[in-house]
Structure formats: structure tokens, C-alpha cells
Design a protein around this motif. Structure first.
Motif, PDB file in Angstrom:
ATOM      1  N   GLU A   1      79.430  12.610  68.383  1.00  0.00           N
ATOM      2  CA  GLU A   1      80.440  11.890  67.594  1.00  0.00           C
ATOM      3  C   GLU A   1      80.465  12.278  66.108  1.00  0.00           C
ATOM      4  OE1 GLU A   1      80.436   7.704  68.307  1.00  0.00           O
ATOM      5  OE2 GLU A   1      82.395   7.475  67.362  1.00  0.00           O
ATOM      6  N   ASP A   2      79.304  12.259  65.468  1.00  0.00           N
ATOM      7  CA  ASP A   2      79.287  12.539  64.030  1.00  0.00           C
ATOM      8  C   ASP A   2      79.736  13.967  63.719  1.00  0.00           C
ATOM      9  OD1 ASP A   2      78.575   9.997  63.307  1.00  0.00           O
ATOM     10  OD2 ASP A   2      76.427  10.380  63.488  1.00  0.00           O
TER      11      ASP A   2
ATOM     12  N   VAL B   1      94.176   8.082  64.836  1.00  0.00           N
ATOM     13  CA  VAL B   1      95.141   6.966  64.725  1.00  0.00           C
ATOM     14  C   VAL B   1      95.683   6.895  63.297  1.00  0.00           C
ATOM     15  CG1 VAL B   1      95.352   4.432  64.717  1.00  0.00           C
ATOM     16  CG2 VAL B   1      94.273   5.576  66.655  1.00  0.00           C
ATOM     17  N   GLN B   2      94.784   7.095  62.326  1.00  0.00           N
ATOM     18  CA  GLN B   2      95.211   7.068  60.924  1.00  0.00           C
ATOM     19  C   GLN B   2      96.289   8.141  60.657  1.00  0.00           C
ATOM     20  OE1 GLN B   2      92.111   8.014  58.137  1.00  0.00           O
ATOM     21  NE2 GLN B   2      92.508   6.174  56.954  1.00  0.00           N
TER      22      GLN B   2
ATOM     23  N   LYS C   1      84.958   7.064  66.278  1.00  0.00           N
ATOM     24  CA  LYS C   1      85.245   7.748  65.012  1.00  0.00           C
ATOM     25  C   LYS C   1      86.387   8.752  65.170  1.00  0.00           C
ATOM     26  CE  LYS C   1      80.676   7.058  63.069  1.00  0.00           C
ATOM     27  NZ  LYS C   1      79.353   7.637  62.814  1.00  0.00           N
ATOM     28  N   VAL C   2      86.467   9.358  66.332  1.00  0.00           N
ATOM     29  CA  VAL C   2      87.559  10.297  66.602  1.00  0.00           C
ATOM     30  C   VAL C   2      88.879   9.531  66.665  1.00  0.00           C
ATOM     31  CG1 VAL C   2      88.535  11.834  68.363  1.00  0.00           C
ATOM     32  CG2 VAL C   2      86.098  11.972  67.791  1.00  0.00           C
TER      33      VAL C   2
ATOM     34  N   GLU D   1      83.049  15.016  61.599  1.00  0.00           N
ATOM     35  CA  GLU D   1      82.964  15.902  60.424  1.00  0.00           C
ATOM     36  C   GLU D   1      83.917  17.089  60.613  1.00  0.00           C
ATOM     37  OE1 GLU D   1      78.951  17.189  59.565  1.00  0.00           O
ATOM     38  OE2 GLU D   1      79.761  18.733  58.239  1.00  0.00           O
ATOM     39  N   MET D   2      83.956  17.607  61.830  1.00  0.00           N
ATOM     40  CA  MET D   2      84.851  18.732  62.121  1.00  0.00           C
ATOM     41  C   MET D   2      86.316  18.340  61.858  1.00  0.00           C
ATOM     42  SD  MET D   2      85.468  20.438  65.831  1.00  0.00           S
ATOM     43  CE  MET D   2      86.719  19.246  66.325  1.00  0.00           C
ATOM     44  N   ILE D   3      86.685  17.113  62.289  1.00  0.00           N
ATOM     45  CA  ILE D   3      88.074  16.656  62.093  1.00  0.00           C
ATOM     46  C   ILE D   3      88.398  16.559  60.598  1.00  0.00           C
ATOM     47  CG2 ILE D   3      89.698  14.727  62.440  1.00  0.00           C
ATOM     48  CD1 ILE D   3      88.242  14.127  65.079  1.00  0.00           C
TER      49      ILE D   3
END
Ligand code: DC
Length: 219
Positions: free
Chosen positions: A54-55, A108-109, A102-103, A59-61
Motif C-alpha cells: 500500500e505505502d 477518488v480525489q 490509500k489508493v 508513493e508511486m501514485i
């Protein structure tokens, strides 16, 4: 202000086909949010990440320039990755990565920012419930898993791709289960969404039914 249309439903229910036709009829811009999860899975797998890191994926996104053009083309850091996003591996990877909170928050944002000014037709799994809860038209488009597998089978045959009905049906059932049983924003019909079961309908009938909802909401 222009209205927004939200369409949720399982894979293969015809969401994209309906959305594309509605764009032609009403001048909406289509955003296929599934392609964003697919882009994240593709980019992560290419970097050798596991779909539960997840983390690292978050970070990649944050460092990824993700653009979806109005014709559905997906660009990551300027590279057109659209042709690589429809494989079985990426379908499952997207479903895996879409479980991560987190993804989801990051995507969504982005989706909410894109639709801020209205005029969008967005399809996915959580559009009615989370991304656009105030959309003027909300549709839950579904069909039996057998019918959806049959449609995907014919699509693959037409595209000259490998097609094995039992495998397609099994993949659809597996992804349906995963997408509707995850803890974060599972696929579900909201109370205010109109359910359209397209199992025994033609695509033209489905398109007309959604068009009627748009026309009523625009009055
Ligand atoms: O719509 P699709 O099959 O291209 O979506 C790929 C995966 O992404 C799907 O299995 C679930 C996930 N997804 C999601 O969780 N939320 C969305 N709004 C869109 C897709």
C-alpha cells in the motif's frame, strides 16, 4: 451548471458502451474510472511492486502523472499505456489494488476534481456511493454473470483474441466477489440509484432507458 451522471456496476455490464453513447447524445465527457485503477496496477507491476504494498503504491501514485483523455486514452508520464490495460493480469491487478484505502483516496480525489464543473458521465464501482454522491443521475447497471461472460466472450472473438467461456465466467465471478466484498467502498447499489438489469435487454434498450433518466434530470 451541467449535470453529472454516475454509473456503477460489475464488470461487463455495459457501463462503458452506455457512457460512450450518452456522450454522443448529450455532449457529456466520459471518465472510465476503472482505467485509472488499471493504470495504477500496470505501472506498479512494471516497477515490480506487489499489489498489496500500500505505502509504496501510494508513493508511486503521488509521483505519477496520470492523464485520461476524453477518448479514453490513458497516459502515464506522457506514455500511452492504453493498449496494455485490458489483459487478465491487469484486470485482476486492478481489482487487487482497488482494495487499498490509500489508493482509493488518491484516485477518488482526482475523480472528484475532474467532475467539479459538471458535464461528466463517470462509471465504476463507487461513483454513486463515494465519488459523486450528489450526481443528478445515478444508475446501477447489472446483468447475470453468465450473460456478462457471454458478452465478453463474443467481444474477444470479434477482436481476434483468445476466448474460453468457462475461464471468462470464472474470472468474472472471482472479480465480482472481490469487488463487492472488500472493506473499502465495495460495489453496491445505493438506495437512490436506479437499477437496470440488462440481462434480457439489448444495448439500445439500455441506452434509451438511461437517456430517459438524463432527459428527466435535465428538465
Ligand atoms: O471497470 P473495470 O473492470 O475496468 O475496473 C477494474 C477494477 O478496478 C475493478 O475490478 C474494480 C476496480 N474499480 C474500483 O474499485 N472502483 C472504481 N470506481 C472503478 C474500478
Amino acid at each position: 451548471m451541467k449535470i453529472n451522471v454516475a454509473i456503477d456496476g460489475p464488470s461487463g455490464a455495459g457501463k462503458s458502451t452506455v457512457a460512450k453513447e450518452l456522450c454522443k447524445r448529450f455532449g457529456f465527457v466520459h471518465l472510465d474510472t476503472g482505467s485509472m485503477y488499471r493504470a495504477v496496477a500496470y505501472t506498479g507491476l512494471k516497477k515490480g511492486l506487489k499489489m498489496d504494498e500500500e505505502d509504496k503504491i501510494e508513493e508511486m501514485i503521488q509521483n505519477m502523472d496520470l492523464k485520461i483523455l476524453s477518448d479514453g486514452t490513458v497516459l502515464v508520464n506522457g506514455e500511452n499505456i492504453t493498449p496494455y490495460l485490458r489483459t487478465d493480469e491487469i484486470s485482476m491487478g486492478a481489482s487487487d489494488v482497488s482494495k487499498l484505502l490509500k489508493v482509493r483516496k488518491a484516485l477518488v480525489q482526482m475523480q472528484q476534481k475532474i467532475a467539479e464543473g459538471g458535464g461528466y458521465i463517470m462509471d465504476g464501482r463507487d461513483i454513486c456511493s463515494v465519488v459523486l454522491p450528489d450526481a443528478e443521475v445515478k444508475v446501477f447497471l447489472t446483468a447475470s454473470s453468465e450473460e456478462r461472460a457471454q458478452r465478453r466472450f463474443l467481444e474477444n472473438v470479434q477482436r481476434g483474441m483468445e476466448a474460453d467461456y468457462p475461464t471468462i465466467l470464472e474470472d468474472i465471478k472471482k472479480r465480482d466477489y472481490q469487488d463487492s466484498h472488500r472493506a473499502n467502498s465495495p460495489l453496491m447499489k445505493t438506495d437512490d440509484a436506479v437499477e437496470i438489469d440488462s440481462t434480457n435487454m439489448t444495448m439500445d434498450e439500455v441506452i434509451d432507458a438511461v437517456s430517459d433518466l438524463v432527459t428527466k434530470a435535465s428538465l
